[in-house]
Each structure stands twice: as structure tokens, then as C-alpha cells.
Design a protein around this motif. Structure first.
Motif, PDB file in Angstrom:
ATOM      1  N   GLN A  70       0.827  -1.204   0.000  1.00 12.67           N
ATOM      2  CA  GLN A  70       0.000   0.000   0.000  1.00 12.67           C
ATOM      3  C   GLN A  70       0.863   1.256   0.000  1.00 12.67           C
ATOM      4  O   GLN A  70       0.571   2.223  -0.708  1.00 12.67           O
ATOM      5  CB  GLN A  70      -0.938   0.010   1.208  1.00 12.67           C
ATOM      6  CG  GLN A  70      -2.054  -0.998   1.105  1.00 12.67           C
ATOM      7  CD  GLN A  70      -2.881  -1.098   2.367  1.00 12.67           C
ATOM      8  OE1 GLN A  70      -2.533  -0.524   3.407  1.00 12.67           O
ATOM      9  NE2 GLN A  70      -3.985  -1.808   2.294  1.00 12.67           N
ATOM     10  N   ARG A  71       1.925   1.243   0.789  1.00 13.72           N
ATOM     11  CA  ARG A  71       2.837   2.406   0.815  1.00 13.72           C
ATOM     12  C   ARG A  71       3.495   2.590  -0.536  1.00 13.72           C
ATOM     13  O   ARG A  71       3.643   3.716  -1.022  1.00 13.72           O
ATOM     14  CB  ARG A  71       3.887   2.235   1.912  1.00 13.72           C
ATOM     15  CG  ARG A  71       3.340   2.474   3.312  1.00 13.72           C
ATOM     16  CD  ARG A  71       4.461   2.605   4.325  1.00 13.72           C
ATOM     17  NE  ARG A  71       5.268   1.402   4.434  1.00 13.72           N
ATOM     18  CZ  ARG A  71       5.071   0.436   5.336  1.00 13.72           C
ATOM     19  NH1 ARG A  71       4.081   0.528   6.189  1.00 13.72           N
ATOM     20  NH2 ARG A  71       5.868  -0.604   5.367  1.00 13.72           N
ATOM     21  N   ALA A  72       3.876   1.501  -1.164  1.00 12.85           N
ATOM     22  CA  ALA A  72       4.523   1.571  -2.482  1.00 12.85           C
ATOM     23  C   ALA A  72       3.579   2.118  -3.533  1.00 12.85           C
ATOM     24  O   ALA A  72       4.001   2.796  -4.470  1.00 12.85           O
ATOM     25  CB  ALA A  72       5.039   0.206  -2.898  1.00 12.85           C
ATOM     26  N   ASP A  73       2.288   1.837  -3.368  1.00 14.31           N
ATOM     27  CA  ASP A  73       1.277   2.321  -4.309  1.00 14.31           C
ATOM     28  C   ASP A  73       0.806   3.729  -3.982  1.00 14.31           C
ATOM     29  O   ASP A  73      -0.069   4.263  -4.654  1.00 14.31           O
ATOM     30  CB  ASP A  73       0.059   1.388  -4.318  1.00 14.31           C
ATOM     31  CG  ASP A  73       0.360   0.046  -4.953  1.00 14.31           C
ATOM     32  OD1 ASP A  73       1.365  -0.070  -5.678  1.00 14.31           O
ATOM     33  OD2 ASP A  73      -0.408  -0.900  -4.714  1.00 14.31           O
ATOM     34  N   GLY A  74       1.337   4.299  -2.913  1.00 18.24           N
ATOM     35  CA  GLY A  74       0.923   5.638  -2.518  1.00 18.24           C
ATOM     36  C   GLY A  74      -0.340   5.687  -1.702  1.00 18.24           C
ATOM     37  O   GLY A  74      -0.930   6.744  -1.525  1.00 18.24           O
ATOM     38  N   HIS A  75      -0.774   4.531  -1.182  1.00 21.07           N
ATOM     39  CA  HIS A  75      -1.999   4.486  -0.397  1.00 21.07           C
ATOM     40  C   HIS A  75      -1.729   4.336   1.097  1.00 21.07           C
ATOM     41  O   HIS A  75      -2.631   4.104   1.865  1.00 21.07           O
ATOM     42  CB  HIS A  75      -2.876   3.327  -0.853  1.00 21.07           C
ATOM     43  CG  HIS A  75      -3.360   3.483  -2.248  1.00 21.07           C
ATOM     44  ND1 HIS A  75      -2.741   2.844  -3.303  1.00 21.07           N
ATOM     45  CD2 HIS A  75      -4.338   4.238  -2.791  1.00 21.07           C
ATOM     46  CE1 HIS A  75      -3.354   3.174  -4.432  1.00 21.07           C
ATOM     47  NE2 HIS A  75      -4.316   4.021  -4.144  1.00 21.07           N
ATOM     48  N   GLY A  76      -0.491   4.461   1.499  1.00 19.52           N
ATOM     49  CA  GLY A  76      -0.136   4.301   2.894  1.00 19.52           C
ATOM     50  C   GLY A  76      -0.536   5.501   3.726  1.00 19.52           C
ATOM     51  O   GLY A  76      -0.934   6.545   3.211  1.00 19.52           O
ATOM     52  N   LEU A  77      -0.427   5.359   5.016  1.00 20.11           N
ATOM     53  CA  LEU A  77      -0.807   6.418   5.924  1.00 20.11           C
ATOM     54  C   LEU A  77       0.271   7.481   6.054  1.00 20.11           C
ATOM     55  O   LEU A  77      -0.006   8.598   6.431  1.00 20.11           O
ATOM     56  CB  LEU A  77      -1.115   5.846   7.315  1.00 20.11           C
ATOM     57  CG  LEU A  77      -2.272   4.857   7.367  1.00 20.11           C
ATOM     58  CD1 LEU A  77      -2.382   4.243   8.757  1.00 20.11           C
ATOM     59  CD2 LEU A  77      -3.574   5.540   6.994  1.00 20.11           C
ATOM     60  N   GLY A  78       1.512   7.113   5.766  1.00 21.36           N
ATOM     61  CA  GLY A  78       2.591   8.063   5.999  1.00 21.36           C
ATOM     62  C   GLY A  78       3.305   8.424   4.827  1.00 21.36           C
ATOM     63  O   GLY A  78       3.607   8.788   3.907  1.00 21.36           O
TER      64      GLY A  78
END
Length: 72
Positions: free
Chosen positions: A64-72
């Protein structure tokens, strides 16, 4: 990824999923399961199940972070 230096998890479902982990994930799984079992007094089967759940959750969060959907 099969690696002969690891003991096969007790639960067949966990064993199938663990066999699919990459080396870093497998190391994390082994470490988490050992801590839960030896430091936390958890039965091995439960420790392996929980460790797998944590590793898979961490994989999902990384994706999710790699896809830009992370919280931070």
C-alpha cells in the motif's frame, strides 16, 4: 521458497503459505514465531499462525505504501 534450514510449520495451511514467503519474510516469520513461543509462552501452532498473519499484514502495508496508499 523452500529452505531446508527451517522446520516445517505444524499447521498444513500455515506451511503452504510460509513456503511462498521470500527469504526476508521467512526470517521475520521465524523470529516472530520464536518470540511468541519462547518469550510469550504461546503454543507453537498458535505462534506460527499469528506470526504468519503479522508477516502477511506487513506485506500488505508495504504494498500500500509503495502504491501511494499508505498512511505516511
Amino acid at each position: 521458497m523452500a529452505n531446508e534450514r527451517y522446520v516445517t510449520p505444524l499447521d498444513a495451511r500455515v506451511a503452504r503459505e510460509v513456503a511462498k514467503l521470500d527469504l526476508a519474510e521467512r526470517e521475520s516469520f521465524e523470529e516472530r514465531a520464536a518470540i511468541m513461543e519462547y518469550e510469550g509462552g504461546m503454543p507453537r501452532r498458535e505462534a506460527e499462525q499469528r506470526a504468519l498473519a503479522e508477516v502477511l499484514t506487513e506485506r500488505q502495508l508495504r504494498a500500500q505504501r509503495a502504491d501511494g496508499h499508505g498512511l505516511g
